[in-house]
Structures are given as C-alpha cells and as structure tokens.
Design a protein around this motif. Structure first.
Motif, PDB file in Angstrom:
ATOM      1  N   PRO A  16       1.019  -1.313  -0.029  1.00 42.40           N
ATOM      2  CA  PRO A  16       0.038  -0.293  -0.119  1.00 42.40           C
ATOM      3  C   PRO A  16       0.743   1.517  -0.018  1.00 42.40           C
ATOM      4  N   ALA A  17       1.561   1.187   0.015  1.00 38.28           N
ATOM      5  CA  ALA A  17       3.060   2.450   0.563  1.00 38.28           C
ATOM      6  C   ALA A  17       3.203   2.918  -0.512  1.00 38.28           C
ATOM      7  N   GLY A  18       4.137   1.928  -1.271  1.00 40.99           N
ATOM      8  CA  GLY A  18       5.015   1.832  -2.936  1.00 40.99           C
ATOM      9  C   GLY A  18       3.309   2.219  -3.548  1.00 40.99           C
ATOM     10  N   LEU A  35       9.182  -0.598  -7.740  1.00 39.94           N
ATOM     11  CA  LEU A  35       9.764  -2.443  -8.308  1.00 39.94           C
ATOM     12  C   LEU A  35       9.679  -3.088  -7.227  1.00 39.94           C
ATOM     13  N   GLU A  36       8.642  -4.546  -7.078  1.00 39.68           N
ATOM     14  CA  GLU A  36       8.107  -5.420  -6.366  1.00 39.68           C
ATOM     15  C   GLU A  36       9.355  -6.285  -6.906  1.00 39.68           C
ATOM     16  N   LYS A  37       9.113  -6.833  -5.460  1.00 33.58           N
ATOM     17  CA  LYS A  37      10.156  -8.603  -5.840  1.00 33.58           C
ATOM     18  C   LYS A  37       9.186  -9.611  -6.016  1.00 33.58           C
ATOM     19  N   PRO A  41      -0.998 -11.800  -8.164  1.00 35.90           N
ATOM     20  CA  PRO A  41      -1.584 -11.172  -6.602  1.00 35.90           C
ATOM     21  C   PRO A  41      -0.824 -12.519  -5.593  1.00 35.90           C
ATOM     22  N   ARG A  42      -0.181 -11.345  -4.804  1.00 38.50           N
ATOM     23  CA  ARG A  42       1.381 -12.016  -3.746  1.00 38.50           C
ATOM     24  C   ARG A  42       0.427 -11.726  -2.260  1.00 38.50           C
ATOM     25  N   VAL A  43       1.069 -13.150  -1.450  1.00 37.95           N
ATOM     26  CA  VAL A  43       0.413 -12.766   0.047  1.00 37.95           C
ATOM     27  C   VAL A  43       0.950 -12.021   0.599  1.00 37.95           C
ATOM     28  N   CYS A  46      -1.445 -10.640   7.115  1.00 39.87           N
ATOM     29  CA  CYS A  46      -2.153  -9.391   8.108  1.00 39.87           C
ATOM     30  C   CYS A  46      -3.886  -9.830   7.896  1.00 39.87           C
ATOM     31  N   GLY A  47      -4.256  -8.807   8.910  1.00 40.55           N
ATOM     32  CA  GLY A  47      -5.853  -9.424   9.363  1.00 40.55           C
ATOM     33  C   GLY A  47      -6.881  -8.843   8.764  1.00 40.55           C
ATOM     34  N   GLY A  48      -6.402  -7.241   7.210  1.00 39.55           N
ATOM     35  CA  GLY A  48      -6.735  -6.413   6.318  1.00 39.55           C
ATOM     36  C   GLY A  48      -7.695  -5.677   6.422  1.00 39.55           C
ATOM     37  N   CYS A  49      -7.604  -5.420   8.484  1.00 38.72           N
ATOM     38  CA  CYS A  49      -9.012  -4.929   8.853  1.00 38.72           C
ATOM     39  C   CYS A  49      -8.530  -3.223   8.205  1.00 38.72           C
ATOM     40  N   LEU A  50      -9.403  -2.722   7.827  1.00 36.28           N
ATOM     41  CA  LEU A  50      -9.542  -0.800   7.286  1.00 36.28           C
ATOM     42  C   LEU A  50     -11.077  -0.364   8.000  1.00 36.28           C
ATOM     43  N   ARG A 104      -9.436  -8.382   1.605  1.00 39.98           N
ATOM     44  CA  ARG A 104      -8.317  -9.021   1.218  1.00 39.98           C
ATOM     45  C   ARG A 104      -6.554  -9.255   0.499  1.00 39.98           C
ATOM     46  N   ARG A 105      -5.309  -8.948   1.972  1.00 43.01           N
ATOM     47  CA  ARG A 105      -4.310  -7.910   0.410  1.00 43.01           C
ATOM     48  C   ARG A 105      -3.680  -9.373  -0.518  1.00 43.01           C
ATOM     49  N   ASP A 106      -4.198  -9.338  -1.058  1.00 43.44           N
ATOM     50  CA  ASP A 106      -3.924  -9.843  -2.092  1.00 43.44           C
ATOM     51  C   ASP A 106      -4.561  -9.195  -3.252  1.00 43.44           C
ATOM     52  N   GLY A 292       5.442   3.956   5.519  1.00 40.65           N
ATOM     53  CA  GLY A 292       5.254   2.374   5.895  1.00 40.65           C
ATOM     54  C   GLY A 292       5.903   1.748   6.506  1.00 40.65           C
ATOM     55  N   ASP A 293       5.260   0.776   6.763  1.00 41.61           N
ATOM     56  CA  ASP A 293       6.483  -0.093   7.063  1.00 41.61           C
ATOM     57  C   ASP A 293       8.041  -0.063   7.556  1.00 41.61           C
ATOM     58  N   ALA A 294       8.345   0.678   6.558  1.00 38.55           N
ATOM     59  CA  ALA A 294       9.938   0.777   5.909  1.00 38.55           C
ATOM     60  C   ALA A 294      10.234   1.299   7.004  1.00 38.55           C
ATOM     61  N   GLY A 305      -1.361  -0.636  10.011  1.00 42.52           N
ATOM     62  CA  GLY A 305      -0.214  -0.318   8.973  1.00 42.52           C
ATOM     63  C   GLY A 305      -1.112   0.327   8.126  1.00 42.52           C
ATOM     64  N   ILE A 306      -2.072  -0.498   7.290  1.00 41.71           N
ATOM     65  CA  ILE A 306      -1.895   0.050   6.624  1.00 41.71           C
ATOM     66  C   ILE A 306      -3.125   1.608   6.054  1.00 41.71           C
ATOM     67  N   PHE A 307      -3.145   1.717   6.981  1.00 42.15           N
ATOM     68  CA  PHE A 307      -3.978   3.271   6.461  1.00 42.15           C
ATOM     69  C   PHE A 307      -2.033   4.423   6.843  1.00 42.15           C
TER      70      PHE A 307
HETATM   71  C1  LIG Z   1      -0.206 -10.477  11.069  1.00 45.28           C
HETATM   72  C2  LIG Z   1      -0.185  -8.817  10.791  1.00 45.28           C
HETATM   73  C3  LIG Z   1      -1.935  -8.754  10.408  1.00 45.28           C
HETATM   74  C4  LIG Z   1      -1.847  -7.108  10.563  1.00 45.28           C
HETATM   75  N1  LIG Z   1      -3.543  -6.785  10.675  1.00 45.28           N
HETATM   76  C5  LIG Z   1      -3.548  -5.815   9.809  1.00 45.28           C
HETATM   77  C6  LIG Z   1      -4.837  -4.827  10.050  1.00 45.28           C
HETATM   78  O1  LIG Z   1      -5.723  -6.090  10.251  1.00 45.28           O
HETATM   79  N2  LIG Z   1      -4.877  -4.160   9.500  1.00 45.28           N
HETATM   80  C7  LIG Z   1      -4.061  -2.689   9.265  1.00 45.28           C
HETATM   81  O2  LIG Z   1      -4.154  -1.587   8.793  1.00 45.28           O
HETATM   82  N3  LIG Z   1      -2.505  -3.593   9.266  1.00 45.28           N
HETATM   83  C8  LIG Z   1      -2.567  -4.365   9.870  1.00 45.28           C
HETATM   84  N4  LIG Z   1      -1.197  -5.181   9.362  1.00 45.28           N
HETATM   85  C9  LIG Z   1       0.290  -4.598   9.322  1.00 45.28           C
HETATM   86  C10 LIG Z   1       0.171  -4.069   7.433  1.00 45.28           C
HETATM   87  O3  LIG Z   1       0.502  -5.543   7.485  1.00 45.28           O
HETATM   88  C11 LIG Z   1       1.288  -3.421   6.973  1.00 45.28           C
HETATM   89  O4  LIG Z   1       1.921  -2.285   8.399  1.00 45.28           O
HETATM   90  C12 LIG Z   1       1.553  -2.512   5.677  1.00 45.28           C
HETATM   91  O5  LIG Z   1       1.245  -4.117   5.090  1.00 45.28           O
HETATM   92  C13 LIG Z   1       2.498  -2.008   5.665  1.00 45.28           C
HETATM   93  O6  LIG Z   1       2.349  -1.714   4.075  1.00 45.28           O
HETATM   94  P1  LIG Z   1       3.684  -1.387   3.519  1.00 45.28           P
HETATM   95  O7  LIG Z   1       3.138  -1.098   1.706  1.00 45.28           O
HETATM   96  O8  LIG Z   1       4.663  -0.385   4.260  1.00 45.28           O
HETATM   97  O9  LIG Z   1       4.565  -2.621   3.420  1.00 45.28           O
HETATM   98  P2  LIG Z   1       3.994  -4.790   2.602  1.00 45.28           P
HETATM   99  O10 LIG Z   1       2.553  -4.674   2.804  1.00 45.28           O
HETATM  100  O11 LIG Z   1       4.892  -5.534   3.304  1.00 45.28           O
HETATM  101  O12 LIG Z   1       4.498  -4.114   1.170  1.00 45.28           O
HETATM  102  C14 LIG Z   1       5.871  -4.079   1.315  1.00 45.28           C
HETATM  103  C15 LIG Z   1       6.506  -4.810  -0.693  1.00 45.28           C
HETATM  104  O13 LIG Z   1       7.366  -4.958  -0.941  1.00 45.28           O
HETATM  105  C16 LIG Z   1       7.819  -5.506  -1.595  1.00 45.28           C
HETATM  106  N5  LIG Z   1       9.360  -6.156  -1.274  1.00 45.28           N
HETATM  107  C17 LIG Z   1      10.332  -6.061  -0.278  1.00 45.28           C
HETATM  108  N6  LIG Z   1      11.222  -6.062   0.320  1.00 45.28           N
HETATM  109  C18 LIG Z   1      11.893  -5.837  -1.376  1.00 45.28           C
HETATM  110  C19 LIG Z   1      13.184  -5.494  -2.199  1.00 45.28           C
HETATM  111  N7  LIG Z   1      14.565  -5.906  -1.793  1.00 45.28           N
HETATM  112  N8  LIG Z   1      12.904  -4.972  -4.166  1.00 45.28           N
HETATM  113  C20 LIG Z   1      11.410  -5.457  -4.112  1.00 45.28           C
HETATM  114  N9  LIG Z   1      10.449  -5.508  -3.023  1.00 45.28           N
HETATM  115  C21 LIG Z   1      10.697  -5.343  -2.013  1.00 45.28           C
HETATM  116  C22 LIG Z   1       7.676  -6.486  -0.617  1.00 45.28           C
HETATM  117  O14 LIG Z   1       7.338  -7.802  -1.485  1.00 45.28           O
HETATM  118  C23 LIG Z   1       5.854  -6.491  -0.257  1.00 45.28           C
HETATM  119  O15 LIG Z   1       5.094  -6.552  -1.383  1.00 45.28           O
HETATM  120  C24 LIG Z   1      -0.892  -6.122  10.321  1.00 45.28           C
HETATM  121  C25 LIG Z   1       0.504  -7.424  10.488  1.00 45.28           C
HETATM  122  C26 LIG Z   1       0.392  -7.831  10.103  1.00 45.28           C
HETATM  123  C27 LIG Z   1       2.545  -8.935  10.706  1.00 45.28           C
END
Ligand SMILES: Cc1cc2nc3c(=O)[nH]c(=O)nc-3n(C[C@H](O)[C@H](O)[C@H](O)COP(=O)(O)OP(=O)(O)OC[C@H]3O[C@@H](n4cnc5c(N)ncnc54)[C@H](O)[C@@H]3O)c2cc1C
Length: 403
Positions: A16-18, A35-37, A41-43, A46-50, A104-106, A292-294, A305-307
C-alpha cells in the motif's frame, strides 16, 4: 551491468505504501518506476482490517468510495460491532456507529498497483532490489540491473533493505528493536470455524462469527484477534518481540484453546514482523525517504499499518513533488510534514499504549477494564480517525477531520 535511463523517482516495494507513492507521483506526470520483488496477486500476512481513516483515504486520494470498493471486490466483510476481552473477561460488546471493513490483501495490493500503473508509473514485478547507493541515487536488482533516480523511496516493508542501508544514527536500532512486534496468524475456513465456534474455550465468540474480537492479555504488550472474512476466520496474536520472545508460538496454541479452536492447533500459523511504535522520526537520508512499515509507521497499540502506509506515502509524494518541481530540500520537507502531521499522533498513541499494556503487566486488570469501559467511544473514534489521540480527552475537535 545494464543501466536504465534516469527516473524522477524509484519506489522499492509495491505494498500500500509503494503503490500510493507511485500512483500520486505518476499522476503528477513524473517518471516513476515501482519495483516489487513478488508478482501480483501476492500474499501479505495481515488481518486486512480497514478503519474509517483508511477508507476515507481511499476515497479522497484514489477516488475509491465504498460502492466502488465493493464493486471491485476490495471489501470482503463489514464489521458492524466489536467485542473486547481482557483475558477471558468480556469487557465490551458494542455496535459501531461506522463499520470496520476487512479486505483481502492479495486483491487490495494488486488493485492499487494496477492503479499506479494506470496513473503512469512503470510497475516492474519480480524485481528484487539488493543494493542501494544513496550518493548516486541508484538501486541494483538481483539480476544486476541498475535503476537511477533523482529520488529513491523505500517502501519495502518491515524487513526493508532500503532501511538497512541507512546510517544507524537515523534508524536508532535499539529503539527500533525495542518497539518491533511479531505476529502469528491463521486463516481458518469459515465453514470449519463455524462448526467449532463456542466449543469449549472460556471465550465465547459471537455466534455468527461476524464481529471482530480483540483479546487483551493474550500475550504481553499486544493482543489476540479474531477477524471475520466472508470465507475465513482470521485468528492472530501479536505483541512486542522483546516482551514475548519465542514464547509467542506457544501462546498462540494457548490462544486457540481459549477461543475454542484447539482443533486447529496442528495448523501452522504464518508469522511476520509488525511495527508497534518504532517509527523513525526522520526517515530520510541523502535522496532517499522511507514510508510505511519500512519506516516503522503503524499504530503503536493495534499495529494498524495500512492507513499509515498510505498516509506516509502521501506526505512523501508531496515532499518529492516539491523537491522535483521547486528544488525544496527533500529530507527537510518530508520530515517536517511528518513532524507536523503524523508523529505527534503516533507519540500520543504510544503513551496510551504504554499505559494500557503497563496496567496489564502490573495485573491491574480490574481498573483497566473500568478505564476501557469509560473511554471506549474515545478509543474507537481515535482508531476510526474522527478524534485524534492527541485530543483524546477533548471533545471540541471531534470530527474536525483529523486525517
Ligand atoms: C499478522 C499481521 C496482521 C496485520 N493486520 C493488520 C490489519 O488488520 N490492518 C492494518 O491496517 N494493518 C495490519 N497489519 C500491518 C500491515 O500489514 C502493514 O503495516 C502494511 O502492509 C504496510 O504496508 P507497506 O506497503 O509499508 O509494506 P508491505 O505491505 O509489507 O509491502 C512491502 C512490499 O515490498 C516488497 N519488497 C520487500 N523487499 C523488497 C525488495 N528488496 N525489492 C523489491 N520489493 C521488495 C514486498 O514484496 C512487499 O510487496 C498487520 C501486520 C501483520 C504482520
């Protein structure tokens, strides 16, 4: 080594961040590579709660109002109430004024990446970044390809390689690891879960398995959850790594028993790290920013974390836009936006987190239950984004569009 023409921005990671950053910068006419590794659809575990602040963001920024989200299959389930337990004591079972949605995150992530591509970003999947050169603003992929850009955006999740290339003085590893969470999650097919619900555990799940349940004290400095999806029931447990260590695996089994799902104890839950208050206050170095999570941006209490992925991407895209078009200093613009718009909120939520989980550590469950009952609408408002955590006790700024 093949070198590509220079991009305005290269975004590493297509969650969601990228996708949000690539979408916004693509829409502004910039030359962007995402660039996505993995491939969609990828897994993503995540609980997927919005929450409402997420769906409002999707409407405001992606022009995806609820009916469109439904039509596109991005809302899998609507939770119109919730149940809160502390241990095996039911503290609250309430209706929600505005629902929580479950996606569903996929599907969700694939859809947003597609929107980024439609907005003009080049989306390259199956491309893993293995090296970052902040000085020359290039990233190198596992295939040896090099992408150069005026700005790099690290959106590669909690295990971010881009973050690992940052100096320690920015990341502050001790603070990072001290507030890093670990979570385990298992999706149980709804049909199987329904036959067992309310079997023999001390916690009574709601009969239709239609309400999200949160269970405090199922582990230390974290919680257990049971989230409804249309075809599955998502059971999870997550908390600070430093407080639970490897014990979380056993606690997960215990948790399944508590909710009457011990029959599923032989199924292997998926595990994943989650930021729980370890946001990096100034996540910028040379021409690179983290989102985002990074950058550790997720709600410190629930790990939502989605928001925060969307919102930090929006702030970063704004800073990048200013940098590219008016030569505004990238790091300063982004960190100033974070400091004004986001960090005070996360800091206030962390104070509340320390209070709640500190009470549980001190076995003050009874006064905590009274506190939760007295403040539940405030907490819900803050999670939904119609009240700020900073203004938790005030009513004058209610519904003043916190986000
Ligand atoms: C068990 C669990 C339950 C959760 N439940 C919720 C919830 O219900 N609601 C909510 O809001 N948040 C939830 N979260 C948090 C939420 O999943 C994350 O905060 C959110 O996915 C962060 O988004 P992002 O885009 O920063 O990172 P990600 O969604 O992790 O995306 C990062 C992407 O970068 C790619 N990537 C990684 N390394 C590389 C690389 N070297 N080169 C290229 N690509 C790369 C990955 O493949 C991935 O697609 C949960 C987390 C966990 C672990």
């Amino acid at each position: 080594m093949e070198s590509r023409p220079e991009y305005d921005a290269v975004v590493v990671g297509g969650g969601p961040a990228g996708s949000t950053a690539a979408y916004l910068l693509g829409k502004s006419g910039h030359r962007v590579a995402l660039l996505e590794k993995q491939t969609y659809p990828r897994v993503k575990v995540c609980g997927g709660c919005l929450s409402q602040k997420s769906v409002r963001f999707l409407d405001r920024v992606f022009h995806l109002p609820i009916p469109t989200l439904r039509r596109e299959g991005l809302l899998d389930f609507t939770g119109t109430g919730y149940v809160l337990y502390i241990g095996s004591s039911r503290i609250l079972a309430e209706d929600l004024v505005e629902p929580l949605y479950f996606t569903r995150r996929d599907r969700y992530d694939a859809h947003l990446a597609r929107m980024a591509a439609e907005a003009g970003a080049e989306v390259h999947t199956g491309v893993e970044v293995v090296r970052v050169d902040h000085v020359h603003r290039t990233v190198t992929t596992s295939d040896g390809e090099q992408y150069a850009a005026r700005v790099l955006i690290g959106a590669d999740g909690v295990h971010s390689r881009v973050r690992r290339s940052f100096p320690e003085k920015i990341v502050r590893p001790k603070r990072w690891h001290g507030n890093l969470g670990w979570a385990l999650e298992l999706a149980i097919p709804r049909k199987e879960a329904e036959t067992l619900a309310n079997g023999n555990g001390p916690i009574d799940l709601d009969a239709n398995l239609a309400k999200p349940h949160l269970i405090l004290a199922a582990c230390r400095w974290g919680y257990g959850w049971v989230f409804p999806n249309s075809e599955a029931i998502v059971v999870g447990l997550g908390g600070l790594l430093q407080k639970n260590g490897k014990g979380l695996r056993d606690l997960f089994e215990e948790f399944l028993k508590t909710i009457g799902f011990s029959a599923f104890a032989d199924r292997r839950p998926a595990g994943f790290m989650v930021p729980l208050g370890n946001y990096i206050p100034s996540p910028a170095h040379e021409g690179t920013v983290l989102i985002g999570d990074a950058g550790g941006f997720a709600g410190p209490i629930l790990g939502e974390g989605i928001f925060y992925a969307h919102r930090t991407a929006e702030l970063a895209a704004h800073a990048v836009e200013r940098h590219l078009t008016c030569a505004a200093p990238l790091a300063e613009t982004y960190t100033t936006l974070l400091r004004h718009r986001l960090i005070p909120e996360l800091r206030a939520e962390r104070v509340l987190r320390d209070f709640v989980y500190g009470c549980l550590d001190a076995r003050m469950q009874v006064p905590l239950a009274a506190f939760m009952r007295a403040t539940n609408t405030r907490v819900i408002d803050a999670v939904q984004g119609s009240r700020s955590f900073r203004g938790f006790w005030r009513d004058d700024d209610l519904h003043s569009a916190v986000w």
